[in-house]
Design a protein around this motif. Sequence first.
Motif, PDB file in Angstrom:
ATOM      1  N   THR A 301      43.429  41.276  21.275  1.00 39.50           N
ATOM      2  CA  THR A 301      43.356  39.902  21.758  1.00 39.50           C
ATOM      3  C   THR A 301      44.724  39.411  22.206  1.00 39.50           C
ATOM      4  O   THR A 301      44.832  38.364  22.827  1.00 39.50           O
ATOM      5  N   GLU A 365      43.312  34.892  25.831  1.00 38.66           N
ATOM      6  CA  GLU A 365      42.581  33.665  26.169  1.00 38.66           C
ATOM      7  C   GLU A 365      43.490  32.614  26.806  1.00 38.66           C
ATOM      8  O   GLU A 365      43.030  31.752  27.536  1.00 38.66           O
ATOM      9  N   TYR A 428      37.534  48.177  31.676  1.00 35.60           N
ATOM     10  CA  TYR A 428      36.972  47.035  30.965  1.00 35.60           C
ATOM     11  C   TYR A 428      38.044  46.075  30.468  1.00 35.60           C
ATOM     12  O   TYR A 428      37.957  44.880  30.653  1.00 35.60           O
ATOM     13  N   TYR A 429      39.093  46.604  29.826  1.00 33.93           N
ATOM     14  CA  TYR A 429      40.032  45.640  29.235  1.00 33.93           C
ATOM     15  C   TYR A 429      40.969  45.034  30.262  1.00 33.93           C
ATOM     16  O   TYR A 429      41.410  43.905  30.094  1.00 33.93           O
ATOM     17  N   ARG A 432      39.073  42.266  31.768  1.00 38.22           N
ATOM     18  CA  ARG A 432      38.968  41.097  30.920  1.00 38.22           C
ATOM     19  C   ARG A 432      40.093  40.114  31.235  1.00 38.22           C
ATOM     20  O   ARG A 432      39.883  38.900  31.239  1.00 38.22           O
ATOM     21  N   VAL A 435      39.068  38.474  34.422  1.00 37.35           N
ATOM     22  CA  VAL A 435      37.970  37.547  34.143  1.00 37.35           C
ATOM     23  C   VAL A 435      38.536  36.240  33.614  1.00 37.35           C
ATOM     24  O   VAL A 435      38.196  35.156  34.079  1.00 37.35           O
ATOM     25  N   ILE A 436      39.431  36.348  32.646  1.00 36.74           N
ATOM     26  CA  ILE A 436      39.928  35.130  32.015  1.00 36.74           C
ATOM     27  C   ILE A 436      40.811  34.334  32.973  1.00 36.74           C
ATOM     28  O   ILE A 436      40.727  33.115  33.046  1.00 36.74           O
ATOM     29  N   LYS A 440      37.509  31.648  33.934  1.00 35.96           N
ATOM     30  CA  LYS A 440      37.408  30.705  32.824  1.00 35.96           C
ATOM     31  C   LYS A 440      38.118  29.416  33.216  1.00 35.96           C
ATOM     32  O   LYS A 440      39.052  29.416  33.998  1.00 35.96           O
TER      33      LYS A 440
ATOM     34  N   ILE B 158      29.792  36.402  34.222  1.00 38.76           N
ATOM     35  CA  ILE B 158      30.875  37.292  33.806  1.00 38.76           C
ATOM     36  C   ILE B 158      30.309  38.595  33.268  1.00 38.76           C
ATOM     37  O   ILE B 158      30.755  39.688  33.624  1.00 38.76           O
ATOM     38  N   TYR B 159      29.280  38.455  32.456  1.00 43.79           N
ATOM     39  CA  TYR B 159      28.615  39.655  31.940  1.00 43.79           C
ATOM     40  C   TYR B 159      28.132  40.521  33.097  1.00 43.79           C
ATOM     41  O   TYR B 159      28.354  41.731  33.144  1.00 43.79           O
ATOM     42  N   VAL B 162      31.097  42.175  35.121  1.00 43.65           N
ATOM     43  CA  VAL B 162      31.764  43.285  34.439  1.00 43.65           C
ATOM     44  C   VAL B 162      30.841  44.490  34.350  1.00 43.65           C
ATOM     45  O   VAL B 162      31.242  45.633  34.576  1.00 43.65           O
TER      46      VAL B 162
END
Lengths: 478, 508
Positions: A301, A365, A428-429, A432, A435-436, A440, B158-159, B162
């Motif tokens: 995280t 985050e 994936y990471y 992330r 994505v954030i 968000k 988002i799901y 990804v």
Amino acid sequence: MPANFVPPSGVEYIRVLPEIILAAVATLIMVLEPLTPAPRKRALGYLALAGFAGALAGAAAAGWRTGPAFSGMLEVDGFATFFRLLVILAGLLVTLVSFPYLRREEAESGEYYALLLYSVAGQTIMVSAADLIVLFIGLEISSIASYVLAGYMRREKLANEAAAKYFLLGSFATAFLLYGIALIYGATGTTRLNGIAQVLSDPRMAPAGILTGTAVALMLVGFAFKISAAPFQVWAPDVYQGAPSPVAAFLAAGPKAAAFAVLLRVFMTAFAPLTGRWLAIMWSLSLLTMIVGNFAALLQTNIKRLLAYSSIAHAGYVLVAVTAHSEEGVQAAMFYLTVYVFMNIGAFAVVAYFSRKGERYVEIEDLAGLGVRQPVLAALFAVILLSLIGVPPTAGFLGKFYIFQAAVKADLLWLTVLGLLNSAVAAYYYLRLIVIMYMKEPGDSLLELPGMAVSTRAALWTSAAAVVVLGLFPALIR
Amino acid sequence: MNLLDAVLWLPLAGFVLLLLIPRERVRAIRQFALGITTATFLLSLALLVGFDRTSAAFQYETNLPWISSPEIRYHIGIDGISLWLVLLTTLLSPIGVLISWQHIDRRVKEFFALFLAMEFGLIGVFVALDLFLFYVFWEVSLVPMYFLIGVWGHERRIYAAVKFFIYTMTGSVLMLAGIIYLYIRAGTFDYPALIEMMMNGSLMLDRMEQNLLFAGFFAAFAIKVPLFPLHTWLPDAHVEAPTAGSVMLASVMLKMGCYGLLRFCLPMFPAAARGAAPWIVMLAIAGILYGALVAMVQPNMKKLVAYTSVSHLGFVVLGLFTFTELGTNGAVYQMLNHGISTGALFALVGFLYERRHSLEIEDYGGVATPAPVLATMFLITSLASMGLPVLNNFVGEYLVLQGAAQVNFRWAVFAAIGVILAACYMLWMYQRVFYGEARKDFSMRDANLREWAVMSPLIILMVWMGTYTQTFLPPITASSAAILEQTKVNVEFHVERQMPRQELANAR
């Protein structure tokens, strides 16, 4: 003075020009440090910057007059020049990122820059060493300076922990390395890399297998620690997390690239006759490193820890190239390490900037909404992240391509498939983070976000541009 | 620099220029995106003029060095199959922009920039003749779509984004391993050169190699198609994507997988492809029936249309793996048909969503009364999608079924059940949405000018492709015949396969 002493010729001094410049500037900074009033410490930083620039020129000059130096202790060839330029460049970019960081943390001082210069000097010695003793000295110069840098924020608890851990485990690893060197000296009677190769490849002189095997294993442990290969990677996340962000960027770039250079040189020359024996170990080391790095990164995280695991995973990819033990493999490793230095410094530059005073915002985050508030910065970061994933046309993709091409050529089909699948996991990471940043809504962490300082901006732009340009025109450095 | 280069690079130039427009000038951004995509479409129409419709050779070729070691070339060109896929892409891009005109109201600049980048990637996939270049475009098209879904999508965006990325990435890294292996074996990434080497026997891949390479490439393409049971990313991605994203995803992106199968899997690894064909056909038929059955019970319109894609693309895969001329032609035709009619369906569902802000079928009813034009458009599109004669899908499905029947009559029987089911789910949805008591709790306006502009070219094409196949089929036939010819070489397996065929002929 021994009777057969031959004073070094002028050209041999040119061959160590970068080391001379780096050490001289570092020492000069140490001398000037107490004479410089606190508000003007930045001047020492500029001096360090000039030192790195000079060392770059020096390395280029040395590369133009290739050959051995100091009765064969150093070997300045294309390989050495490439890595010298790379580690010096890494030092330069890290200095740029450090300027605003140190000012913000009110921790500007001369020794920071001096340590950086010393550490890089150690690395340039490492990459051009043709003798295990010189190699060891280079490694120690580089490491000791980095131990101190990791704990530079001496009032921070985490930084202290990082430095202590790094130092203790690092010394342990160095001891292993030294033990290995001692054994190999005992077995072969020399510490010269090509001398060792000669003895090992000569069936009449070849020492007992158990002795050389132990020596190789011990040295491999030492190197594996420095490149943070699993299972010797446990220190990396803690150290990267605790160290100041620019230092973390540096640790994952310079010392790592130099350690890889040394690993490549030692195993491709001195231990080449034993290839059959270390290949299987290297194979498992690389696979394990990729798996540990990528899967552990999935759970992080904290951005700095995530980048630490990502750096472990990337070491795994480079180890695939080492396992290929071929000309292509070496070239692929060189290309990948270059690209990785840029990606890594770019990513840490963003972290260093974004974290704010005392590194308050280092959770993933916290990046929420960065894509809206700072679209250009976020776009550059996204390019770097996509390169870390290995999406074409970035250099990260091409780097992986070269590595796995070398691997397939060396008949490492399973390692290739498993490695590539690993890079799909890695997607994936990194995604992330994207994505954030983009998907968000902005949170508290974006309140009072200052503008990015010019020097950090320069480092970030350089990194992102390098990642794209090298992806499109790899011939520039190959 | 020829016409094809211009078609390929114009969207990227548009992408760069669009970044220079200040973000507040939303209207200018939309107009610029529309201008670029329309110009690209018109340019691509000009490709038809100089195109030799009887030749299977690659045309409008450009072949320049890009990276020297390993030798990677910027080699592009089109044949009768990729020609239509390029046109499909360029046609749907301005339509996608029009669909997003009001639907996208935040971060407009980023949306259209990414949209143009995606068009660049999609065109690139269909024109690349160098395996490395192909892979680059393959991935380049993936990234913008990921952002389109993730930033502008619905609740679970988002799901979905990804999942879409990871699924595709997993498949494509396996393909990358295959590409690297092939390069080391053959010493080139050049597609025509590889085919040439395989045709004249200077590159022989043994059965084991073929199987592994086929598996690697097939993984990437089957996920993208998507072939049952690898389809699970598709309903999520389609439902969560903004309308234009769904349209481009269904109409063009899924074709990348079909195109890849036809272009690479079949001619490069023919023995493996033929060996695996019965199993793949099973999966294709399972997909046809499964997709149709699941579509039937969906309460959500977008999800329903998404599952119809699984069903329709089963036909494409079935056609390809019959290794017959009819089947292959039908598959290619079906790729285009699906692009047109499913794109139109997603657009129409998007129009309904803009009015009612719901995708649930039960929230609608009696829409035909206030919006007769919209209802008519929807009806024509539904009929096309279910394969009514005179409309486009009929032709493709018929060809595929006939091709399948030539090889194994039972395949055709099972696949045909899918056609019947298609009529059920489409008409049932139509009935629930457009007929019945008009709901009073929301106002429903009829189609406006923008919606006319989106739908009319698509509806015209549905009729045109359903009635006058001569416009479209000859170039497809020429190219697919050439590919089928390539699937007959490099094979000790001729012998083993000849037997059952002989028996089949005797049985007739």
